[in-house]
Design a protein around this motif. Sequence first.
Motif, PDB file in Angstrom:
ATOM      1  N   PRO A   6       8.396 -26.258 -30.738  1.00 10.09           N
ATOM      2  CA  PRO A   6       8.606 -25.896 -29.330  1.00 10.09           C
ATOM      3  C   PRO A   6       9.472 -24.657 -29.161  1.00 10.09           C
ATOM      4  O   PRO A   6       9.229 -23.858 -28.247  1.00 10.09           O
ATOM      5  CB  PRO A   6       9.291 -27.144 -28.758  1.00 10.09           C
ATOM      6  CG  PRO A   6       8.803 -28.261 -29.621  1.00 10.09           C
ATOM      7  CD  PRO A   6       8.708 -27.672 -30.995  1.00 10.09           C
ATOM      8  N   PHE A   7      10.474 -24.459 -30.012  1.00 11.99           N
ATOM      9  CA  PHE A   7      11.323 -23.272 -29.894  1.00 11.99           C
ATOM     10  C   PHE A   7      10.514 -22.008 -30.166  1.00 11.99           C
ATOM     11  O   PHE A   7      10.719 -20.977 -29.514  1.00 11.99           O
ATOM     12  CB  PHE A   7      12.501 -23.353 -30.863  1.00 11.99           C
ATOM     13  CG  PHE A   7      13.571 -24.326 -30.458  1.00 11.99           C
ATOM     14  CD1 PHE A   7      13.481 -25.067 -29.291  1.00 11.99           C
ATOM     15  CD2 PHE A   7      14.700 -24.497 -31.259  1.00 11.99           C
ATOM     16  CE1 PHE A   7      14.467 -25.959 -28.923  1.00 11.99           C
ATOM     17  CE2 PHE A   7      15.698 -25.382 -30.895  1.00 11.99           C
ATOM     18  CZ  PHE A   7      15.590 -26.127 -29.730  1.00 11.99           C
TER      19      PHE A   7
ATOM     20  N   GLN B 184       7.738 -17.200 -27.622  1.00 12.72           N
ATOM     21  CA  GLN B 184       6.595 -16.404 -27.170  1.00 12.72           C
ATOM     22  C   GLN B 184       6.592 -16.261 -25.647  1.00 12.72           C
ATOM     23  O   GLN B 184       6.385 -15.170 -25.116  1.00 12.72           O
ATOM     24  CB  GLN B 184       5.290 -17.065 -27.608  1.00 12.72           C
ATOM     25  CG  GLN B 184       4.990 -16.988 -29.083  1.00 12.72           C
ATOM     26  CD  GLN B 184       3.648 -17.617 -29.398  1.00 12.72           C
ATOM     27  OE1 GLN B 184       3.559 -18.799 -29.729  1.00 12.72           O
ATOM     28  NE2 GLN B 184       2.592 -16.822 -29.297  1.00 12.72           N
ATOM     29  N   ALA B 185       6.815 -17.382 -24.963  1.00 12.81           N
ATOM     30  CA  ALA B 185       6.804 -17.345 -23.503  1.00 12.81           C
ATOM     31  C   ALA B 185       7.932 -16.474 -22.964  1.00 12.81           C
ATOM     32  O   ALA B 185       7.739 -15.712 -22.001  1.00 12.81           O
ATOM     33  CB  ALA B 185       6.927 -18.762 -22.950  1.00 12.81           C
TER      34      ALA B 185
ATOM     35  N   VAL C 273      10.905 -10.334 -29.290  1.00 10.75           N
ATOM     36  CA  VAL C 273      11.757 -11.428 -29.742  1.00 10.75           C
ATOM     37  C   VAL C 273      11.550 -11.597 -31.241  1.00 10.75           C
ATOM     38  O   VAL C 273      10.415 -11.755 -31.706  1.00 10.75           O
ATOM     39  CB  VAL C 273      11.452 -12.760 -29.021  1.00 10.75           C
ATOM     40  CG1 VAL C 273      12.211 -13.918 -29.679  1.00 10.75           C
ATOM     41  CG2 VAL C 273      11.833 -12.677 -27.546  1.00 10.75           C
ATOM     42  N   SER C 274      12.647 -11.529 -31.980  1.00 12.30           N
ATOM     43  CA  SER C 274      12.609 -11.840 -33.407  1.00 12.30           C
ATOM     44  C   SER C 274      13.057 -13.286 -33.569  1.00 12.30           C
ATOM     45  O   SER C 274      14.144 -13.663 -33.124  1.00 12.30           O
ATOM     46  CB  SER C 274      13.530 -10.897 -34.182  1.00 12.30           C
ATOM     47  OG  SER C 274      13.533 -11.234 -35.564  1.00 12.30           O
TER      48      SER C 274
ATOM     49  N   PRO D 201       6.233  -7.869 -26.872  1.00 15.27           N
ATOM     50  CA  PRO D 201       6.534  -8.043 -25.443  1.00 15.27           C
ATOM     51  C   PRO D 201       5.414  -8.692 -24.635  1.00 15.27           C
ATOM     52  O   PRO D 201       5.644  -9.102 -23.501  1.00 15.27           O
ATOM     53  CB  PRO D 201       6.796  -6.605 -24.971  1.00 15.27           C
ATOM     54  CG  PRO D 201       7.272  -5.891 -26.189  1.00 15.27           C
ATOM     55  CD  PRO D 201       6.461  -6.471 -27.299  1.00 15.27           C
ATOM     56  N   SER D 202       4.226  -8.799 -25.202  1.00 20.46           N
ATOM     57  CA  SER D 202       3.139  -9.490 -24.508  1.00 20.46           C
ATOM     58  C   SER D 202       3.051 -10.959 -24.902  1.00 20.46           C
ATOM     59  O   SER D 202       2.189 -11.688 -24.405  1.00 20.46           O
ATOM     60  CB  SER D 202       1.799  -8.802 -24.791  1.00 20.46           C
ATOM     61  OG  SER D 202       1.515  -8.822 -26.182  1.00 20.46           O
ATOM     62  N   GLY D 203       3.935 -11.406 -25.792  1.00 15.86           N
ATOM     63  CA  GLY D 203       3.980 -12.808 -26.179  1.00 15.86           C
ATOM     64  C   GLY D 203       3.137 -13.174 -27.381  1.00 15.86           C
ATOM     65  O   GLY D 203       2.957 -14.366 -27.664  1.00 15.86           O
ATOM     66  N   ASP D 204       2.636 -12.196 -28.111  1.00 21.63           N
ATOM     67  CA  ASP D 204       1.817 -12.456 -29.295  1.00 21.63           C
ATOM     68  C   ASP D 204       2.648 -12.296 -30.569  1.00 21.63           C
ATOM     69  O   ASP D 204       3.567 -11.461 -30.623  1.00 21.63           O
ATOM     70  CB  ASP D 204       0.630 -11.487 -29.357  1.00 21.63           C
ATOM     71  CG  ASP D 204      -0.272 -11.605 -28.149  1.00 21.63           C
ATOM     72  OD1 ASP D 204      -0.599 -12.747 -27.774  1.00 21.63           O
ATOM     73  OD2 ASP D 204      -0.642 -10.560 -27.578  1.00 21.63           O
ATOM     74  N   TRP D 205       2.301 -13.054 -31.597  1.00 21.72           N
ATOM     75  CA  TRP D 205       2.967 -12.878 -32.888  1.00 21.72           C
ATOM     76  C   TRP D 205       2.449 -11.603 -33.543  1.00 21.72           C
ATOM     77  O   TRP D 205       1.249 -11.461 -33.761  1.00 21.72           O
ATOM     78  CB  TRP D 205       2.714 -14.071 -33.802  1.00 21.72           C
ATOM     79  CG  TRP D 205       3.408 -15.329 -33.369  1.00 21.72           C
ATOM     80  CD1 TRP D 205       2.849 -16.389 -32.726  1.00 21.72           C
ATOM     81  CD2 TRP D 205       4.793 -15.638 -33.544  1.00 21.72           C
ATOM     82  NE1 TRP D 205       3.801 -17.347 -32.479  1.00 21.72           N
ATOM     83  CE2 TRP D 205       5.008 -16.914 -32.970  1.00 21.72           C
ATOM     84  CE3 TRP D 205       5.873 -14.967 -34.111  1.00 21.72           C
ATOM     85  CZ2 TRP D 205       6.257 -17.536 -32.963  1.00 21.72           C
ATOM     86  CZ3 TRP D 205       7.119 -15.584 -34.107  1.00 21.72           C
ATOM     87  CH2 TRP D 205       7.307 -16.838 -33.540  1.00 21.72           C
TER      88      TRP D 205
END
Length: 331
Positions: free
Chosen positions: A238-239, A244-245, A254-255, A273-277
């Motif tokens: 969940p984290f 991603q969100a 986000v790293s 920044p678009s939430g993708d890995w």
Amino acid sequence: MTANRNLKRRVRARAAKTGESYTAALRHFRTTPRGDSMRSSVRLSVAQLPVGSDPGDTAALRGSGQLIRRLMHEAHAAGARLLHLPEGALTCPDKRIMSAIGPDLVGPADWERADWATLADELREIAALAGSLKLWTILGSVHPLTPPRRPHLSLYVIADDGTIATRYDERMLSNTKVSHMYTPGSEPITFTVDGARFGCALGMEAVYPEIFGEYERLDVDCVLFSTHGPGVPANNGPFALQSQALAAANSYWVSYAGIAQDAPNAPSGVVTPSGDWLTRCPPAPATALVTADLDLTAENHARPWRRVARSGLYTQYQAPADPRSLNRANC
């Protein structure tokens, strides 16, 4: 002087129009680099590694320090300017091991059990290597305070000159952490590497979007989130999903740095920044490292628009309340 005044005027005009901060707006008017501070990207390595649960185990502390230094060499070889490590990379004390009435019962932590001297030695060696490699290194550990105050659970930010530039102390602690183990932190921290501005989050703070929203207002390019994962057995899936969100909601990188024990369900990696890995470590309970370039030049229209939308823009479109409808509501 006239050119400088004109530049400031144009920057302020853009900031007023888009809702950006002055610093963010200024980036759009700089067409030539000013040394390393205006690079178009910064290379970051993020790692996962097994962490020790007993801060009194001297051999384990030495082993963690050696492993961190090995990862530092790997990040340097990959061309990284910054290495991001998980919560408790040097030590992540277990609540039952530390409990003064444990291990069967969880109670106040007995911090006299910690080998503070060895922890300090390992931190000094890591800092010295960071200076030698010119590698910013962000790692989790515990930070002692004057007794009877409990320590902080922290991220040390070691600069590329080998000094501790700043330190982030986890603010939103779990019930056990705040009741029995740590003193909470009180403020966000930011620092800049090659023109990229970073913020830090720790532990379970991914469940508090206000922490990440605050960093958006502080105009960071990337949040370094280090975690251990909740529960036994740990499951920080969940984290990772929340990371991603939060990256997408705030339009920044986000790293995500987790521990090797949690990697089968949530390996470390970098979120765009678009939430993708963008990249992730292997989903196996083993030490690993991945490296990515954070692009600082891509135009992001969502972030400034959200600032404008939150500034009271919509009030001009809202019709005044109908007194009759209010009366009906009160019937």
